[in-house]
Design a protein around this motif. Sequence first.
Motif, PDB file in Angstrom:
ATOM      1  N   GLU A   1       3.942   9.181 -10.667  1.00 59.54           N
ATOM      2  CA  GLU A   1       3.923   7.930 -10.375  1.00 59.54           C
ATOM      3  C   GLU A   1       2.984   7.032 -10.041  1.00 59.54           C
ATOM      4  O   GLU A   1       2.163   7.779  -9.642  1.00 59.54           O
ATOM      5  CB  GLU A   1       5.453   7.368  -9.734  1.00 59.54           C
ATOM      6  CG  GLU A   1       5.552   7.831  -8.313  1.00 59.54           C
ATOM      7  CD  GLU A   1       6.574   7.291  -7.697  1.00 59.54           C
ATOM      8  OE1 GLU A   1       7.780   6.881  -8.387  1.00 59.54           O
ATOM      9  OE2 GLU A   1       6.735   7.390  -6.370  1.00 59.54           O
ATOM     10  N   TYR A   2       2.904   5.740 -10.449  1.00 55.38           N
ATOM     11  CA  TYR A   2       1.708   4.971  -9.991  1.00 55.38           C
ATOM     12  C   TYR A   2       2.212   3.805  -8.960  1.00 55.38           C
ATOM     13  O   TYR A   2       3.409   3.534  -9.042  1.00 55.38           O
ATOM     14  CB  TYR A   2       1.266   4.375 -11.181  1.00 55.38           C
ATOM     15  CG  TYR A   2       0.912   5.667 -12.299  1.00 55.38           C
ATOM     16  CD1 TYR A   2      -0.285   6.261 -12.280  1.00 55.38           C
ATOM     17  CD2 TYR A   2       1.821   6.399 -12.883  1.00 55.38           C
ATOM     18  CE1 TYR A   2      -0.748   7.281 -12.892  1.00 55.38           C
ATOM     19  CE2 TYR A   2       1.539   7.323 -13.528  1.00 55.38           C
ATOM     20  CZ  TYR A   2       0.471   8.092 -13.852  1.00 55.38           C
ATOM     21  OH  TYR A   2      -0.091   9.247 -14.646  1.00 55.38           O
ATOM     22  N   GLY A   3       1.205   3.342  -8.303  1.00 49.00           N
ATOM     23  CA  GLY A   3       1.487   2.126  -7.442  1.00 49.00           C
ATOM     24  C   GLY A   3       0.330   1.199  -7.604  1.00 49.00           C
ATOM     25  O   GLY A   3      -0.879   1.560  -7.784  1.00 49.00           O
ATOM     26  N   ILE A   4       0.466  -0.048  -7.292  1.00 54.65           N
ATOM     27  CA  ILE A   4      -0.679  -1.074  -7.338  1.00 54.65           C
ATOM     28  C   ILE A   4      -0.137  -2.196  -6.010  1.00 54.65           C
ATOM     29  O   ILE A   4       1.146  -2.169  -5.546  1.00 54.65           O
ATOM     30  CB  ILE A   4      -0.649  -1.887  -8.258  1.00 54.65           C
ATOM     31  CG1 ILE A   4       0.603  -2.790  -8.704  1.00 54.65           C
ATOM     32  CG2 ILE A   4      -0.811  -1.109  -9.528  1.00 54.65           C
ATOM     33  CD1 ILE A   4       0.595  -3.795  -9.768  1.00 54.65           C
ATOM     34  N   SER A   5      -0.940  -2.611  -5.482  1.00 56.69           N
ATOM     35  CA  SER A   5      -0.790  -3.701  -4.552  1.00 56.69           C
ATOM     36  C   SER A   5      -1.637  -4.776  -4.607  1.00 56.69           C
ATOM     37  O   SER A   5      -2.776  -4.611  -4.862  1.00 56.69           O
ATOM     38  CB  SER A   5      -0.962  -3.090  -2.978  1.00 56.69           C
ATOM     39  OG  SER A   5      -0.817  -3.801  -2.195  1.00 56.69           O
TER      40      SER A   5
ATOM     41  N   ARG B   1       8.255  -3.336  -2.242  1.00 49.20           N
ATOM     42  CA  ARG B   1       8.198  -3.746  -0.859  1.00 49.20           C
ATOM     43  C   ARG B   1       7.123  -4.624  -0.469  1.00 49.20           C
ATOM     44  O   ARG B   1       6.064  -5.043  -1.559  1.00 49.20           O
ATOM     45  CB  ARG B   1       8.233  -2.525  -0.069  1.00 49.20           C
ATOM     46  CG  ARG B   1       6.861  -1.672  -0.054  1.00 49.20           C
ATOM     47  CD  ARG B   1       6.748  -0.864   1.118  1.00 49.20           C
ATOM     48  NE  ARG B   1       6.625  -1.650   2.252  1.00 49.20           N
ATOM     49  CZ  ARG B   1       6.195  -0.862   3.463  1.00 49.20           C
ATOM     50  NH1 ARG B   1       6.165   0.447   3.341  1.00 49.20           N
ATOM     51  NH2 ARG B   1       6.029  -1.405   4.519  1.00 49.20           N
ATOM     52  N   THR B   2       7.010  -5.223   0.662  1.00 51.37           N
ATOM     53  CA  THR B   2       5.951  -6.017   0.943  1.00 51.37           C
ATOM     54  C   THR B   2       5.387  -5.404   2.298  1.00 51.37           C
ATOM     55  O   THR B   2       6.212  -4.499   3.019  1.00 51.37           O
ATOM     56  CB  THR B   2       6.423  -7.442   1.602  1.00 51.37           C
ATOM     57  OG1 THR B   2       7.413  -7.328   2.337  1.00 51.37           O
ATOM     58  CG2 THR B   2       6.616  -8.302   0.321  1.00 51.37           C
ATOM     59  N   TYR B   3       4.261  -5.739   2.471  1.00 60.13           N
ATOM     60  CA  TYR B   3       3.576  -4.961   3.923  1.00 60.13           C
ATOM     61  C   TYR B   3       2.445  -6.104   4.404  1.00 60.13           C
ATOM     62  O   TYR B   3       1.755  -6.551   3.849  1.00 60.13           O
ATOM     63  CB  TYR B   3       2.757  -3.953   3.554  1.00 60.13           C
ATOM     64  CG  TYR B   3       2.224  -3.357   4.740  1.00 60.13           C
ATOM     65  CD1 TYR B   3       2.874  -2.682   5.805  1.00 60.13           C
ATOM     66  CD2 TYR B   3       0.723  -3.251   4.669  1.00 60.13           C
ATOM     67  CE1 TYR B   3       2.037  -2.288   6.966  1.00 60.13           C
ATOM     68  CE2 TYR B   3      -0.100  -2.928   5.752  1.00 60.13           C
ATOM     69  CZ  TYR B   3       0.718  -2.303   7.023  1.00 60.13           C
ATOM     70  OH  TYR B   3       0.005  -1.854   8.192  1.00 60.13           O
ATOM     71  N   THR B   4       2.860  -6.632   5.583  1.00 58.15           N
ATOM     72  CA  THR B   4       2.004  -7.628   6.137  1.00 58.15           C
ATOM     73  C   THR B   4       1.267  -7.056   7.315  1.00 58.15           C
ATOM     74  O   THR B   4       1.694  -6.299   8.230  1.00 58.15           O
ATOM     75  CB  THR B   4       3.167  -8.705   6.944  1.00 58.15           C
ATOM     76  OG1 THR B   4       3.902  -9.231   5.800  1.00 58.15           O
ATOM     77  CG2 THR B   4       2.432  -9.737   7.504  1.00 58.15           C
ATOM     78  N   GLU B   5      -0.104  -7.471   7.425  1.00 59.24           N
ATOM     79  CA  GLU B   5      -0.857  -6.877   8.215  1.00 59.24           C
ATOM     80  C   GLU B   5      -2.021  -8.178   8.543  1.00 59.24           C
ATOM     81  O   GLU B   5      -2.445  -8.664   7.649  1.00 59.24           O
ATOM     82  CB  GLU B   5      -1.679  -5.588   8.050  1.00 59.24           C
ATOM     83  CG  GLU B   5      -2.439  -5.180   9.154  1.00 59.24           C
ATOM     84  CD  GLU B   5      -3.069  -3.831   8.543  1.00 59.24           C
ATOM     85  OE1 GLU B   5      -2.842  -2.810   8.924  1.00 59.24           O
ATOM     86  OE2 GLU B   5      -4.315  -4.231   7.817  1.00 59.24           O
ATOM     87  N   HIS B   6      -2.314  -8.345   9.862  1.00 56.12           N
ATOM     88  CA  HIS B   6      -3.186  -9.601  10.234  1.00 56.12           C
ATOM     89  C   HIS B   6      -3.099 -10.748   9.450  1.00 56.12           C
ATOM     90  O   HIS B   6      -4.035 -11.115   8.832  1.00 56.12           O
ATOM     91  CB  HIS B   6      -4.712  -8.826  10.138  1.00 56.12           C
ATOM     92  CG  HIS B   6      -4.843  -7.812  10.792  1.00 56.12           C
ATOM     93  ND1 HIS B   6      -4.486  -7.508  12.124  1.00 56.12           N
ATOM     94  CD2 HIS B   6      -5.701  -6.447  10.161  1.00 56.12           C
ATOM     95  CE1 HIS B   6      -5.084  -6.251  12.390  1.00 56.12           C
ATOM     96  NE2 HIS B   6      -5.742  -5.490  11.488  1.00 56.12           N
ATOM     97  N   GLY B   7      -1.782 -11.015   9.272  1.00 59.43           N
ATOM     98  CA  GLY B   7      -1.260 -12.310   8.799  1.00 59.43           C
ATOM     99  C   GLY B   7      -1.741 -12.328   6.994  1.00 59.43           C
ATOM    100  O   GLY B   7      -1.061 -13.351   6.663  1.00 59.43           O
TER     101      GLY B   7
ATOM    102  N   LEU C   1       1.987  -7.462  -1.804  1.00 57.52           N
ATOM    103  CA  LEU C   1       3.264  -6.682  -2.636  1.00 57.52           C
ATOM    104  C   LEU C   1       2.883  -5.479  -2.943  1.00 57.52           C
ATOM    105  O   LEU C   1       1.790  -5.203  -3.462  1.00 57.52           O
ATOM    106  CB  LEU C   1       3.600  -7.747  -3.761  1.00 57.52           C
ATOM    107  CG  LEU C   1       4.673  -7.260  -4.678  1.00 57.52           C
ATOM    108  CD1 LEU C   1       6.053  -7.831  -3.912  1.00 57.52           C
ATOM    109  CD2 LEU C   1       4.510  -8.056  -5.976  1.00 57.52           C
ATOM    110  N   VAL C   2       3.842  -4.468  -2.762  1.00 60.59           N
ATOM    111  CA  VAL C   2       3.584  -3.071  -3.403  1.00 60.59           C
ATOM    112  C   VAL C   2       4.582  -2.866  -4.341  1.00 60.59           C
ATOM    113  O   VAL C   2       5.816  -3.070  -4.373  1.00 60.59           O
ATOM    114  CB  VAL C   2       3.906  -2.175  -2.315  1.00 60.59           C
ATOM    115  CG1 VAL C   2       3.721  -0.659  -2.666  1.00 60.59           C
ATOM    116  CG2 VAL C   2       2.762  -2.470  -0.960  1.00 60.59           C
TER     117      VAL C   2
END
Length: 507
Positions: A245-249, A273-279, A283-284
């Motif tokens: 399977e494949y992923g993009i962000s 899902r989402t991922y938040t880092e350093h403000g 989107l994943v």
Amino acid sequence: MDTTSLWKGTAAKTACLPTLQTDLNVDVAIVGAGITGLTAAMLLVQAGKRVAVLDAYKAGDASTGNSTGNLYATVDLGLHTLEELHGLEAMRRVVESRSAAVDLIEATVARLNLECGFQRLPWHLVALDAAHVGEVEKEALAAMRARLHADLRDDAPLPLDAAVKTLVVEDQAQFQPLAYVRQLAQRIGGENCLIFENTRVTAIDDAPAVVHTTHGKLQCQQIVIATHTPIGIHLVQSQLEVVREYGISAPLHDSMPDPGVYWCIGQERHSVRTYTEHGRTWLVVVGSAHSLGEKEVGPERFRNLEAFARDHWPIGPVEYRWSAQRYRAKDKLPYIGRNVDAQNTYIATGFSGDGLTYGTLAGMMLADEILGRGTPWRDLYAVERLTRDDRQDKRPQGFEQESSGPAKPADTPALGADQLSQLADLPPCQSRKIEIDGKPVAVYRGQDGQLQAVAGKCSHMGCEIKWNGAETSWDCDCHGSRFAPDGRVLEGPALAPLQAAKLDQGA
Ligand code: FES
């Protein structure tokens, strides 16, 4: 196409760990420094064992660093599927064991102060059309029978206009998987937990237990093969389907989905899902899954994911693309425990798309087995079921004997003037299979115009390899080995590289 995961792009850099350079004696040798191997190492060291962990790459860079970062008690094929196959009690025990694994991760994050964004939050199964409402309802009933805190709603708490039914299971979790594994390696490493990176295992002997590498060997009492699918030739591989399977962000501008795990089912299936880092919020989207060998693979896999993401959310340019391999057991339960016909070797595989949770569970169970503590879920996931039921001694051709040593490579014919002139029209970044003296040869022309030619049959058990244009690799459908254009093993059970063919430039 360059591919790397969001997790690799955002995890804090940690110092490289040493490469094994000498022979050592330890209690337990662990092959694979992903979430499975490091969890087992942590628990064995806590119990007083001296362990060494070996990885062909950097800790976590193989499978863990290409996962979704989602942790949950449910399973990707549905709890209702497990209930149909194995009964209510087995399905409840799967949920119980997977919940225990998520609890261990949470406790480890707190105890070792790991900065990996671990969060408890809900898991959702979202029907995007009326055709999939029944599946969501069926899964809701199974989740309730599994005693999960489950709720069925007529909408979705994320901007998905088409959502018609949503199952919500509270108290699941997410984290940055590579940050977790890299920091875990740093925290547990020491005199009694030796971790070696960039150390490729070349062979494994079960009795006496010895792990051979390119530079030294480990003598030990027990061996854990924690390499997603066990390296070498093993009966369990005949029971595993390989899925890719494949992923993009991409950065998300606004319209932020509520934090959570979202599995969206419609014409296709996507994990969001989402991922938040350093403000900055990412989107994943992960999906476009297919069985190896089922479909041609090219960059359209990533384009399809991007189109789905853009249809629903305002995202910037896609900055990360990656892929991952899953090994799915035919009976839909992982294999965790002592290997068949082995005295000292333990394996863990068949996690399907649920590897972070099952990997942690496997680390817990294998540590318990080695320590002689027993585990409440041993029979559920036992490897010995391979020889217990109707598969008894019906070993498929090629699996007559387990082997963790490299196959003897067949000679690869050289490319002479004839072949080189036939390949003159091969454009850069393209591949071709040719035959010389009846033997397949796999050829790739790099961006710089140089040809690379390798044996066209897999070094694991001799299946034909196929070009993977999405990731610039030669892939084997049989058991999931993947090779770089120069023949190096990228992943899978193969121990030996594809033998390079000589290019007879002077011919
Ligand atoms: Fe087994 Fe290729 S991975 S033959």
